[in-house]
Design an enzyme around this catalytic site. Sequence first.
Site, mmCIF file in Angstrom:
data_model
loop_
_atom_site.group_PDB
_atom_site.id
_atom_site.type_symbol
_atom_site.label_atom_id
_atom_site.label_comp_id
_atom_site.label_asym_id
_atom_site.label_seq_id
_atom_site.Cartn_x
_atom_site.Cartn_y
_atom_site.Cartn_z
ATOM 1 N N PHE A 218 62.979 11.234 38.202
ATOM 2 C CA PHE A 218 63.847 10.097 37.876
ATOM 3 C C PHE A 218 63.069 8.841 37.542
ATOM 4 O O PHE A 218 63.583 7.935 36.865
ATOM 5 C CB PHE A 218 64.829 9.838 39.026
ATOM 6 C CG PHE A 218 64.282 9.090 40.204
ATOM 7 C CD1 PHE A 218 64.548 7.743 40.377
ATOM 8 C CD2 PHE A 218 63.533 9.738 41.186
ATOM 9 C CE1 PHE A 218 64.075 7.046 41.475
ATOM 10 C CE2 PHE A 218 63.063 9.059 42.281
ATOM 11 C CZ PHE A 218 63.324 7.704 42.429
ATOM 12 N N LYS A 219 61.818 8.752 37.959
ATOM 13 C CA LYS A 219 61.028 7.554 37.680
ATOM 14 C C LYS A 219 60.844 7.322 36.175
ATOM 15 O O LYS A 219 60.597 6.200 35.741
ATOM 16 C CB LYS A 219 59.669 7.649 38.365
ATOM 17 C CG LYS A 219 59.716 7.916 39.875
ATOM 18 C CD LYS A 219 60.403 6.797 40.624
ATOM 19 C CE LYS A 219 60.573 7.107 42.101
ATOM 20 N NZ LYS A 219 59.370 6.953 42.879
ATOM 21 N N ASP A 220 60.980 8.376 35.381
ATOM 22 C CA ASP A 220 60.812 8.218 33.929
ATOM 23 C C ASP A 220 61.830 7.257 33.334
ATOM 24 O O ASP A 220 61.537 6.558 32.357
ATOM 25 C CB ASP A 220 60.951 9.571 33.221
ATOM 26 C CG ASP A 220 59.780 10.499 33.467
ATOM 27 O OD1 ASP A 220 58.651 9.995 33.610
ATOM 28 O OD2 ASP A 220 59.991 11.721 33.514
ATOM 29 N N LEU B 268 60.188 3.945 34.095
ATOM 30 C CA LEU B 268 58.784 3.764 33.732
ATOM 31 C C LEU B 268 58.486 4.041 32.267
ATOM 32 O O LEU B 268 57.385 3.757 31.802
ATOM 33 C CB LEU B 268 57.902 4.617 34.646
ATOM 34 C CG LEU B 268 57.808 4.040 36.055
ATOM 35 C CD1 LEU B 268 57.253 5.057 37.036
ATOM 36 C CD2 LEU B 268 56.951 2.776 36.059
ATOM 37 N N THR C 90 56.415 8.282 41.263
ATOM 38 C CA THR C 90 56.101 7.021 40.591
ATOM 39 C C THR C 90 54.744 7.091 39.917
ATOM 40 O O THR C 90 54.568 6.601 38.797
ATOM 41 C CB THR C 90 56.122 5.851 41.595
ATOM 42 O OG1 THR C 90 57.470 5.555 41.940
ATOM 43 C CG2 THR C 90 55.500 4.601 40.993
#
Length: 495
Positions: free
Chosen positions: A112-114, A117, A147
Amino acid sequence: MYYVSTRDRLRKTTVSGAIAYGLAPDGGLYTPEAIPTLAGSALNTLKDMNYQQRALYLMNMYLDGYSAAELVGFCSRAYGGGKFDDPAVAPVRPVEEGTYALELWHGPTCAFKDLALQMLPHLLTAALRKEGENKTACILAATSGDTGKGALEGFRDVPGTRILVFYPKDGVSAVQEMQMNTQEGCNVGVCSVVGNFDDAQTGVKRIFSDPELKAELAGRGMFLSSANSINWGRVLPQIVYYVSAYCDLMKEGVLEKGDKLNVCVPTGNFGNILAAYYAKRMGVPFGKLICASNRNNVLTDFIRTGVYDRNRPFYNTISPSMDILISSNLERLLHALTNGDAAQVKGYMDSLAEHGRYEVSGGLRRNLERDFAAGFCDDGEAKKTIARVWNERKYLIDPHTAVAMNVLEQYRAETGDATPVLVASTASPFKFGPAVLEALGVPQPQQGLESIGQLAEFTGISAPAPLENLAGKRIRFDRTVEKDHMTDAIREMLL
């Protein structure tokens, strides 16, 4: 719109200042002075947009000083061009009656960090220009697993930036570690830390307050910034996918505008569920925000009792991205629930730093209970949930999503609340192959990268290409330091 420190309302800056420098000088987190609200027709308007258009519409509400042309380009580059393997970017899937999974793992690092980020580098480099900053931004990040790779991939070869990621040695999955240590790019660095995520995160925060290192970097034309969710540029893009999910369910006829939708989020650092809270404050009709924790259940205890106490054992679990006892983004929620009482928030944070605990006031606790519920489960229950969801629904989930599904089951049993629920599915199950294979009863599950192919063969589901392509990649980074020597790694890699 100005952004204020959670610890001092008089310390304010523009959004470009908040994104460029990450952490306020007093150690607080920059947060919007006021949360904008959606117009009455906004959800109907957003319903017929694609993800990039929704991101543009929503982020523009927070980004004073960023032009529409800039944001159009940012959204196209972050979420287009085939970076996500689903055209919906963050699709919503039905799992069982009244339960929908928001799949946040279709990006280049399968987590989900994509969603944040891939956007942050564009927001940050533009912020530097707006601030007249001509130094190189040295991005520091501590990661509990996802992350790190997301930040490395997002900032890879971005002009005017260098990035160094710290992760806890033996505290991430083998696939997560391989993703980081094989990262390509001329401006990237990775280092593991002896200890847990909190040690790495505390070390990064300490580095931000190191005047000697800051002076050394300044002398080389550099300054420190952050890619962790302490940076507002990380939280803002996450708001988008919660609003987008509600709109998708409207578009599919599951919800009518105004229908309640609960949200269940597996979270450790509190940034992901905080974004859902901001979406609710903006006017999305979310009901309960259900905070799901693993055995490191400091957030569950806080939401249920009003006492935050990190003085407890730390556990390494099969959901490592949630193995956290110091939830940094909770500070932003405290600021919101106290109506911006920075002195009160500072008192809580000072108590946490000095004693490892704090207890909130009765009024704040009532505000907390109004919006949030919480629960936790251990590894054994998470594995049972992976098996149940696969056997009953043929839907494959990772351990973090399994924690959320299990906590949701508990919540429904305890409350009888039949409101439909959106579950944040935060990572591809192939990132945690050994644990998922074991949960599915596969004898002799393979470890590391070998588990990816084994899981694909067992389930008949193709592994995401970014994970399949890890095999054979060259290890570029293998340094490990003690937590008290993280600054040495920075000097070696940046100076």
